[in-house]
Design a protein around this motif. Structure first.
Motif, mmCIF file in Angstrom:
data_model
loop_
_atom_site.group_PDB
_atom_site.id
_atom_site.type_symbol
_atom_site.label_atom_id
_atom_site.label_comp_id
_atom_site.label_asym_id
_atom_site.label_seq_id
_atom_site.Cartn_x
_atom_site.Cartn_y
_atom_site.Cartn_z
ATOM 1 N N UNK A 5 0.854 -1.187 0.000
ATOM 2 C CA UNK A 5 0.000 0.000 0.000
ATOM 3 C C UNK A 5 0.889 1.237 0.000
ATOM 4 N N UNK A 6 0.540 2.211 -0.827
ATOM 5 C CA UNK A 6 1.216 3.507 -0.751
ATOM 6 C C UNK A 6 0.398 4.391 0.180
ATOM 7 N N UNK A 7 1.070 5.096 1.081
ATOM 8 C CA UNK A 7 0.384 5.921 2.075
ATOM 9 C C UNK A 7 0.697 7.395 1.900
ATOM 10 N N UNK A 8 -0.340 8.220 2.038
ATOM 11 C CA UNK A 8 -0.162 9.670 2.125
ATOM 12 C C UNK A 8 -0.843 10.139 3.402
ATOM 13 N N UNK A 9 -0.117 10.881 4.233
ATOM 14 C CA UNK A 9 -0.710 11.397 5.465
ATOM 15 C C UNK A 9 -1.365 12.732 5.134
ATOM 16 N N UNK A 10 -2.667 12.806 5.283
ATOM 17 C CA UNK A 10 -3.391 14.016 4.912
ATOM 18 C C UNK A 10 -3.681 14.915 6.115
ATOM 19 N N UNK A 11 -4.025 14.291 7.239
ATOM 20 C CA UNK A 11 -4.284 15.086 8.443
ATOM 21 C C UNK A 11 -3.726 14.361 9.659
ATOM 22 N N UNK A 12 -3.211 15.139 10.584
ATOM 23 C CA UNK A 12 -2.632 14.583 11.805
ATOM 24 C C UNK A 12 -3.690 14.476 12.892
ATOM 25 N N UNK A 13 -3.278 14.044 14.071
ATOM 26 C CA UNK A 13 -4.207 13.932 15.186
ATOM 27 C C UNK A 13 -4.952 15.237 15.367
ATOM 28 N N UNK A 14 -6.198 15.171 15.771
ATOM 29 C CA UNK A 14 -7.086 16.325 15.943
ATOM 30 C C UNK A 14 -7.506 16.922 14.601
ATOM 31 N N UNK A 15 -7.200 16.227 13.505
ATOM 32 C CA UNK A 15 -7.714 16.626 12.210
ATOM 33 C C UNK A 15 -6.977 17.765 11.532
ATOM 34 N N UNK A 16 -5.856 18.199 12.118
ATOM 35 C CA UNK A 16 -5.107 19.310 11.499
ATOM 36 C C UNK A 16 -4.394 18.832 10.243
ATOM 37 N N UNK A 17 -4.444 19.647 9.199
ATOM 38 C CA UNK A 17 -3.820 19.292 7.935
ATOM 39 C C UNK A 17 -2.315 19.056 8.103
ATOM 40 N N UNK A 18 -1.846 17.921 7.614
ATOM 41 C CA UNK A 18 -0.422 17.584 7.708
ATOM 42 C C UNK A 18 0.405 18.621 6.944
ATOM 43 N N UNK A 85 -8.496 8.975 16.415
ATOM 44 C CA UNK A 85 -7.878 10.221 16.900
ATOM 45 C C UNK A 85 -7.812 11.285 15.790
ATOM 46 N N UNK A 86 -8.666 11.153 14.795
ATOM 47 C CA UNK A 86 -8.876 12.158 13.758
ATOM 48 C C UNK A 86 -7.729 12.325 12.774
ATOM 49 N N UNK A 87 -6.899 11.299 12.645
ATOM 50 C CA UNK A 87 -5.925 11.362 11.565
ATOM 51 C C UNK A 87 -6.636 10.975 10.278
ATOM 52 N N UNK A 88 -6.158 11.493 9.154
ATOM 53 C CA UNK A 88 -6.688 11.075 7.862
ATOM 54 C C UNK A 88 -5.513 10.585 7.015
ATOM 55 N N UNK A 89 -5.606 9.333 6.608
ATOM 56 C CA UNK A 89 -4.555 8.732 5.791
ATOM 57 C C UNK A 89 -5.168 8.261 4.486
ATOM 58 N N UNK A 90 -4.441 8.467 3.395
ATOM 59 C CA UNK A 90 -4.868 7.913 2.110
ATOM 60 C C UNK A 90 -3.981 6.713 1.815
ATOM 61 N N UNK A 91 -4.580 5.663 1.285
ATOM 62 C CA UNK A 91 -3.811 4.486 0.907
ATOM 63 C C UNK A 91 -4.171 4.100 -0.521
ATOM 64 N N UNK A 92 -3.146 3.951 -1.358
ATOM 65 C CA UNK A 92 -3.395 3.486 -2.721
ATOM 66 C C UNK A 92 -3.081 1.999 -2.801
ATOM 67 N N UNK A 93 -4.095 1.223 -3.183
ATOM 68 C CA UNK A 93 -3.916 -0.215 -3.386
ATOM 69 C C UNK A 93 -3.533 -0.462 -4.845
ATOM 70 N N UNK A 94 -3.124 -1.689 -5.131
ATOM 71 C CA UNK A 94 -2.637 -1.981 -6.485
ATOM 72 C C UNK A 94 -3.774 -2.223 -7.475
ATOM 73 N N UNK A 95 -4.913 -2.650 -6.980
ATOM 74 C CA UNK A 95 -6.076 -2.836 -7.851
ATOM 75 C C UNK A 95 -7.327 -2.371 -7.113
ATOM 76 N N UNK A 96 -8.392 -2.202 -7.883
ATOM 77 C CA UNK A 96 -9.686 -1.814 -7.323
ATOM 78 C C UNK A 96 -10.192 -2.868 -6.324
#
Ligand code: I3P
Length: 109
Positions: A5-18, A85-96
């Motif tokens: 999985x490829x990961x992108x951290x979009x928001x940290x704890x408490x929802x603040x933008x990374x 804890x309000x983090x937002x992470x994006x994960x790209x998988x290899x297929x749908x």
């Protein structure tokens, strides 16, 4: 469930933008075990203990919510994970199909 999985951290704890500099995509070998999603640098080897880095990257999916990242259009097969804890992470998988399997497994924890 395991897989790359490829990961992108979009928001940290408490929802603040990374902040910039920490928003890049990085590929891991992901292992969902119990309520923890381990994000390892390398493929899992039973004889090797998790590194400190691996432990730092681990994410609790207890009370987390996974869904298709419909508002993210730059890459295909991306899911969004909102943690308790309000983090937002994006994960790209290899297929749908892989993406859907991850969503189902994470939401069934
Ligand atoms: C980020 C990196 C990401 C990009 C993000 C950048 O820079 O280039 O790939 O997201 O854009 O901030 P850095 O590695 O220095 O953190 P995308 O791939 O989704 O464009 P963003 O800030 O608009 O999320």
């Amino acid at each position: 469930k395991t897989g790359f999985l490829a990961r992108k951290i979009h928001a940290d704890m408490d929802g603040k933008k990374t902040p910039r500099g920490k928003r890049g995509w990085k590929t891991f070998y992901a292992v969902l075990k119990g309520t923890v999603l381990y994000l390892q640098k390398d493929e899992y080897k039973p004889e090797k203990a998790l590194s400190e880095e691996d432990l730092k990257n681990a994410v609790s999916v207890h009370h987390a919510l996974a869904s298709k990242a419909t508002d993210y259009e730059k890459k295909p097969n991306v899911l969004k994970l909102k943690t308790a804890d309000w983090r937002v992470l994006l994960f790209q998988a290899q297929t749908q199909e892989e993406m859907q399997t991850w969503i189902n497994k994470i939401n069934c924890v």
